[in-house]
Structures are given as structure tokens and as C-alpha cells.
Write a protein that holds these residues in place. Sequence first.
Motif, PDB file in Angstrom:
ATOM      1  N   THR A   1      -8.280  12.237 -33.723  1.00 43.14           N
ATOM      2  CA  THR A   1      -7.303  11.928 -32.654  1.00 43.14           C
ATOM      3  C   THR A   1      -7.328  10.593 -32.030  1.00 43.14           C
ATOM      4  OG1 THR A   1      -8.765  13.203 -31.030  1.00 43.14           O
ATOM      5  CG2 THR A   1      -7.533  14.538 -31.991  1.00 43.14           C
ATOM      6  N   CYS A   2      -8.200   9.590 -32.383  1.00 40.58           N
ATOM      7  CA  CYS A   2      -8.466   8.556 -31.832  1.00 40.58           C
ATOM      8  C   CYS A   2      -6.997   7.708 -31.944  1.00 40.58           C
ATOM      9  CB  CYS A   2      -9.363   7.811 -32.600  1.00 40.58           C
ATOM     10  SG  CYS A   2      -9.725   6.050 -31.848  1.00 40.58           S
TER      11      CYS A   2
ATOM     12  N   CYS B   1     -12.549   1.886 -30.187  1.00 41.85           N
ATOM     13  CA  CYS B   1     -11.944   2.123 -28.859  1.00 41.85           C
ATOM     14  C   CYS B   1     -13.266   2.429 -27.974  1.00 41.85           C
ATOM     15  CB  CYS B   1     -10.997   3.570 -28.804  1.00 41.85           C
ATOM     16  SG  CYS B   1     -12.089   5.229 -29.411  1.00 41.85           S
TER      17      CYS B   1
ATOM     18  N   GLU C   1     -19.284  15.272 -32.319  1.00 41.14           N
ATOM     19  CA  GLU C   1     -18.081  14.963 -31.291  1.00 41.14           C
ATOM     20  C   GLU C   1     -17.156  13.676 -32.212  1.00 41.14           C
ATOM     21  OE1 GLU C   1     -20.232  15.709 -27.046  1.00 41.14           O
ATOM     22  OE2 GLU C   1     -20.367  13.802 -27.995  1.00 41.14           O
ATOM     23  N   LEU C   2     -18.056  12.982 -32.588  1.00 39.98           N
ATOM     24  CA  LEU C   2     -17.370  11.757 -33.134  1.00 39.98           C
ATOM     25  C   LEU C   2     -16.440  12.050 -34.291  1.00 39.98           C
ATOM     26  CD1 LEU C   2     -17.719   8.800 -32.573  1.00 39.98           C
ATOM     27  CD2 LEU C   2     -19.378   8.579 -34.465  1.00 39.98           C
TER      28      LEU C   2
ATOM     29  N   GLY D   1     -20.108   9.205 -28.771  1.00 39.00           N
ATOM     30  CA  GLY D   1     -20.293  10.504 -28.721  1.00 39.00           C
ATOM     31  C   GLY D   1     -21.331  11.052 -29.791  1.00 39.00           C
TER      32      GLY D   1
ATOM     33  N   LYS E   1     -14.551  15.016 -34.541  1.00 37.34           N
ATOM     34  CA  LYS E   1     -13.604  15.385 -33.992  1.00 37.34           C
ATOM     35  C   LYS E   1     -12.776  14.446 -33.364  1.00 37.34           C
ATOM     36  CE  LYS E   1     -15.824  19.718 -32.860  1.00 37.34           C
ATOM     37  NZ  LYS E   1     -16.462  20.495 -31.737  1.00 37.34           N
ATOM     38  N   HIS E   2     -13.386  13.335 -32.944  1.00 38.48           N
ATOM     39  CA  HIS E   2     -12.403  12.302 -32.291  1.00 38.48           C
ATOM     40  C   HIS E   2     -11.951  11.367 -33.357  1.00 38.48           C
ATOM     41  CE1 HIS E   2     -11.469   8.605 -29.931  1.00 38.48           C
ATOM     42  NE2 HIS E   2     -12.142   7.821 -30.787  1.00 38.48           N
TER      43      HIS E   2
ATOM     44  N   CYS F   1     -17.122   4.864 -31.629  1.00 44.50           N
ATOM     45  CA  CYS F   1     -15.945   5.112 -32.405  1.00 44.50           C
ATOM     46  C   CYS F   1     -15.804   3.797 -33.485  1.00 44.50           C
ATOM     47  CB  CYS F   1     -14.716   5.176 -31.728  1.00 44.50           C
ATOM     48  SG  CYS F   1     -13.057   5.255 -32.827  1.00 44.50           S
TER      49      CYS F   1
ATOM     50  N   PHE G   1     -14.515   5.094 -26.878  1.00 39.64           N
ATOM     51  CA  PHE G   1     -15.398   6.393 -27.040  1.00 39.64           C
ATOM     52  C   PHE G   1     -16.721   6.034 -27.791  1.00 39.64           C
ATOM     53  CE2 PHE G   1     -16.362  10.258 -29.473  1.00 39.64           C
ATOM     54  CZ  PHE G   1     -16.395  11.361 -28.491  1.00 39.64           C
TER      55      PHE G   1
END
Length: 141
Positions: A129-130, A114, A122-123, A118, A125-126, A110, A116
Motif C-alpha cells: 500500500t506504500c 517513504c 509490518e513491512l 516497521g 504489508k506496507h 521502506c 515508514f
Amino acid sequence: RSLSDAMRSPTAGLMASRRRLAKGSIEESAKKSPRMELPEDAFDCPLCCEVMLGKIFQCQEGHHLCEGCLTKLTEGCDEKPCPTCKVRYPRKRIRCLAMEALSDKFSFPCKWGCSFSGLREELGKHFATCELRPLPCIVAG
């Protein structure tokens, strides 16, 4: 295989043997050769310095650029120069499908730090909402 099959196609057995040998030597050389590692920024756009999550484009010399930066470079004029080599971009954009396919195989962290990590899809989408993503100021009017 029966002897009669081998008699009908003498090269078939030879070709199968060669394929087995080639496969074995490829596997052996892969075990012996050192693994190459990509630089951490290999999939970063040279302009915005972020991971190229969408379509990846290239100039005629092969320098990569993310879709967002290419759009900004070519707004109002279809022939802005590549920031790396100064060659003008062609009117018809050139996608780098090989780079897109290769980057789909890797995980990326990320950009806000954070924990996360991916795949490209996926990244994207993340990021929406991070918990560490920048938020607009609620006081500014």
C-alpha cells in the motif's frame, strides 16, 4: 528461609548466592562494554539486496539468502551453488531460524523511501500500500 531449610540443603543457599553474583556481574559488564551496532545491510539478501522479509535460508557454510532468491537459484535443479562460497545447496533446505528470530526484533525502513519504518511482518504489508511503490503502466497494452 529458615535455618532448618538451610541445614537441609546447604548448597541451595550457595547456588542462590552464585546466581545473584553472576546476574550482577552480567549486568555490570553490559553497562561497561560498548554496544555493538549492526551494519545497515546486515539483514539484506546478498543477491537481491533487499531486506529478507520471509523465511531466511543458509548454505552449509552459513551464508544467508532470502526465500525468493533461493527459489530462483534452485528452479529446475535442487543443487545450485551458494553465490558467496560456491558450495552446492543441499537438497533439504536449511532455514536460519536464529537469523529470522533476530531480525524480528528490528525495524526496517521502506525500500521506496517513504517515512515508514516497521518490523518485518509490518513491512511486507506496507509494501502493498506504500504511496511510493512502483505501479504498472496503465497505458501499456
